[in-house]
Write an enzyme that holds these catalytic residues in place. Structure first.
Site, PDB file in Angstrom:
ATOM      1  N   LYS A 115       1.650  -1.268  -0.100  1.00 43.21           N
ATOM      2  CA  LYS A 115      -0.068   0.184   0.067  1.00 43.21           C
ATOM      3  C   LYS A 115       0.545   1.247   0.029  1.00 43.21           C
ATOM      4  CE  LYS A 115      -4.870  -2.182   1.452  1.00 43.21           C
ATOM      5  NZ  LYS A 115      -5.336  -1.828   2.089  1.00 43.21           N
ATOM      6  N   LYS A 207      -5.103 -10.235  -6.482  1.00 44.68           N
ATOM      7  CA  LYS A 207      -5.920 -10.692  -6.013  1.00 44.68           C
ATOM      8  C   LYS A 207      -7.174  -9.459  -6.589  1.00 44.68           C
ATOM      9  CE  LYS A 207      -6.232  -7.817  -1.612  1.00 44.68           C
ATOM     10  NZ  LYS A 207      -5.286  -8.022  -0.853  1.00 44.68           N
ATOM     11  N   LYS A 210     -10.660  -3.878  -4.527  1.00 43.10           N
ATOM     12  CA  LYS A 210     -11.767  -2.814  -4.196  1.00 43.10           C
ATOM     13  C   LYS A 210     -10.569  -1.371  -5.430  1.00 43.10           C
ATOM     14  CE  LYS A 210     -12.877  -3.331   0.491  1.00 43.10           C
ATOM     15  NZ  LYS A 210     -12.659  -2.742   2.127  1.00 43.10           N
TER      16      LYS A 210
HETATM   17  P1  TYM Z   1     -10.270  -5.675   3.478  1.00 43.54           P
HETATM   18  O1  TYM Z   1     -11.119  -3.801   4.369  1.00 43.54           O
HETATM   19  O2  TYM Z   1      -8.934  -5.154   2.567  1.00 43.54           O
HETATM   20  O3  TYM Z   1     -11.704  -6.880   3.141  1.00 43.54           O
HETATM   21  C1  TYM Z   1     -12.582  -7.139   4.007  1.00 43.54           C
HETATM   22  C2  TYM Z   1     -12.616  -8.896   3.853  1.00 43.54           C
HETATM   23  O4  TYM Z   1     -12.384  -8.860   2.610  1.00 43.54           O
HETATM   24  C3  TYM Z   1     -10.992 -10.313   2.728  1.00 43.54           C
HETATM   25  N1  TYM Z   1     -11.075 -10.352   0.901  1.00 43.54           N
HETATM   26  C4  TYM Z   1     -10.703 -11.340  -0.032  1.00 43.54           C
HETATM   27  N2  TYM Z   1     -10.865 -12.601   0.593  1.00 43.54           N
HETATM   28  C5  TYM Z   1     -11.038 -13.469  -0.542  1.00 43.54           C
HETATM   29  N3  TYM Z   1     -10.208 -12.640  -1.594  1.00 43.54           N
HETATM   30  C6  TYM Z   1     -10.380 -11.688  -1.892  1.00 43.54           C
HETATM   31  N4  TYM Z   1      -9.887 -10.871  -3.095  1.00 43.54           N
HETATM   32  C7  TYM Z   1     -10.244 -10.943  -1.275  1.00 43.54           C
HETATM   33  N5  TYM Z   1      -9.943  -8.893  -0.949  1.00 43.54           N
HETATM   34  C8  TYM Z   1     -10.250  -8.984   0.281  1.00 43.54           C
HETATM   35  C9  TYM Z   1     -10.471  -9.954   3.278  1.00 43.54           C
HETATM   36  O5  TYM Z   1      -9.744 -10.805   3.640  1.00 43.54           O
HETATM   37  C10 TYM Z   1     -10.562  -9.579   4.906  1.00 43.54           C
HETATM   38  O6  TYM Z   1     -10.885 -10.784   5.238  1.00 43.54           O
HETATM   39  N6  TYM Z   1      -7.082  -5.412   7.845  1.00 43.54           N
HETATM   40  C11 TYM Z   1      -8.403  -5.549   7.614  1.00 43.54           C
HETATM   41  C12 TYM Z   1      -9.433  -4.961   8.108  1.00 43.54           C
HETATM   42  C13 TYM Z   1      -9.810  -4.910   9.707  1.00 43.54           C
HETATM   43  C14 TYM Z   1      -9.738  -6.667  10.359  1.00 43.54           C
HETATM   44  C15 TYM Z   1      -9.804  -5.771  11.963  1.00 43.54           C
HETATM   45  C16 TYM Z   1     -10.632  -8.245  10.244  1.00 43.54           C
HETATM   46  C17 TYM Z   1      -9.467  -3.973  10.910  1.00 43.54           C
HETATM   47  N7  TYM Z   1      -9.452  -4.494  11.292  1.00 43.54           N
HETATM   48  C18 TYM Z   1     -10.678  -7.009  12.728  1.00 43.54           C
HETATM   49  C19 TYM Z   1     -10.628  -9.062  11.190  1.00 43.54           C
HETATM   50  C20 TYM Z   1     -10.955  -8.707  12.197  1.00 43.54           C
HETATM   51  C21 TYM Z   1      -8.778  -5.486   5.573  1.00 43.54           C
HETATM   52  O7  TYM Z   1      -7.595  -4.565   5.690  1.00 43.54           O
HETATM   53  O8  TYM Z   1      -9.960  -5.881   5.004  1.00 43.54           O
END
Ligand code: TYM
Length: 344
Positions: A115, A207, A210
């Site tokens: 990032k 992957k 967004k």
């Molecule tokens: P974020 O917002 O990027 O993504 C949310 C969730 O979606 C999953 N994900 C995917 N799974 C499969 N294939 C993909 N291409 C894909 N893209 C995204 C992510 O693995 C995630 O589960 N850091 C985290 C948010 C967070 C969080 C937490 C998660 C903040 N605090 C505490 C769990 C527990 C994040 O950026 O997710």
């Protein structure tokens, strides 16, 4: 019951990867765990404001993620659904963890490297400390399990390292305050199934994300049936027919991705999908995938649009969830203050 915590960032463009890797599984866990699902808005402001879009966009995206949770079947009365910024314990515990985690640990985080890109000097301090806030999210509630996609695995490992170091550093005080051997649990990630890592529809080595500039690379949860159909029909594939066995997917990331998506949407495995469609042409399989995706995603996108059009219900859900989350978080913060030695 054991406790699940997870979160999704309100940064727009919620996609099929977020749904299959996370949100769909959140809904599946609600009967067997005590679940807390958070809209992690503090995390969303870690990039530059030009990236996260400013106040109006942020508010809109917070409501959109909440709508996706509800539309996917998460029951906000059985579980806690709230946005992170409304419970001050997240930021407070994150500060303590900033002082527990080591620079060397954060320097290894691949998500920060991706990032921040080449212009690291210009990355926010928040982006760097992001994993400590994520550890605080999870440990504030003593969560034992965290359902996430594959890309979050390293952050969960860091969460365990932080819990372990806190437990060791403060071992005496933890015991003296009556918490026994360890205060924080060593949280387990729940990663798995055929869609733990959904790939871009344009490039099987990246992957689904967004932030991909090409909208054709992802299926957004709010895409209508025509958009879903045309994105799947245009999805990159190779010229070979589908294999009949799992082994035949090796070295064919685009084919494997579409088979994984079909399996996850239909609640089966890749083997079963190949047993049905192996040996046939891609066009036949894509037709079936379009039908399945529209059938499963259509109602979710429709419900999301209905919910965000009149945000009163969403806002009430978030307010109620925050009050219930705060009741748990306040206890942890008071205990952490006692353990660290802050006089209250
Ligand atoms: P974020 O917002 O990027 O993504 C949310 C969730 O979606 C999953 N994900 C995917 N799974 C499969 N294939 C993909 N291409 C894909 N893209 C995204 C992510 O693995 C995630 O589960 N850091 C985290 C948010 C967070 C969080 C937490 C998660 C903040 N605090 C505490 C769990 C527990 C994040 O950026 O997710």
């Amino acid at each position: 019951k054991q406790r699940v915590f997870s979160g999704v960032q309100p940064t727009g463009n919620l996609h099929l990867g977020n749904y299959l890797g996370a949100i769909k599984r959140f809904a599946e866990l609600q009967d067997s765990f005590d679940c807390i699902y958070c809209v992690v808005d503090l995390h969303a402001i870690t990039p530059d404001m030009r990236v996260w879009g400013g106040p109006a966009e942020l508010s809109r995206n917070i409501r959109e993620v909440t709508a996706a949770y509800l539309a996917a079947g998460i029951d906000p009365t059985k579980n806690i659904v709230f946005n992170q910024s409304q419970v001050s314990g997240h930021a407070e515990l994150a500060w303590v963890f900033n002082c527990v985690a080591r620079l060397g640990w954060l320097n290894r985080m691949t998500q920060f490297k991706e990032k921040a890109g080449k212009d690291r000097e210009n990355a926010s301090v928040g982006l760097y400390a992001y994993p400590n806030l994520m550890a605080a999210d999870i440990l504030l509630y003593h969560a034992t399990h965290v359902p996430v996609g594959e890309d979050q695995k390293q952050h969960i490992e860091l969460t365990r390292d932080i819990a372990q170091k806190f437990n060791n550093d403060f071992a005496e005080s933890i015991a003296a305050n009556g918490f026994g051997e360890a205060y924080f649990p060593l949280t387990e990630p729940l990663i798995g199934g055929p869609a733990a890592r959904v790939m871009s529809l344009r490039d099987g080595s990246k992957k689904m994300s967004k932030s991909d500039p090409s909208d054709l690379s992802r299926i957004n949860l709010t895409d209508d049936a025509d958009a879903v159909a045309s994105k799947i029909r245009k999805a990159k594939t190779d010229p070979e027919p589908l294999p009949t066995e799992l082994d035949g997917l090796k070295g064919r990331p685009e084919a494997e991705n579409l088979v994984g998506i079909y399996a996850a949407l239909s609640g089966t495995g890749k083997e079963e999908v190949l047993a049905n469609y192996g040996g046939g042409q891609f066009s036949t399989f894509k037709g079936a995938l379009v039908e399945l995706a529209v059938d499963r995603l259509g109602p979710i996108g429709g419900e999301m649009k209905r919910l965000v059009a009149d945000p009163g219900h969403i806002d009430a859900v978030l307010r109620d969830g925050a009050a219930r989350a705060r009741a748990i978080a306040d206890v942890t913060i008071a205990q952490v203050k006692d353990i660290v030695g802050f006089v209250r």
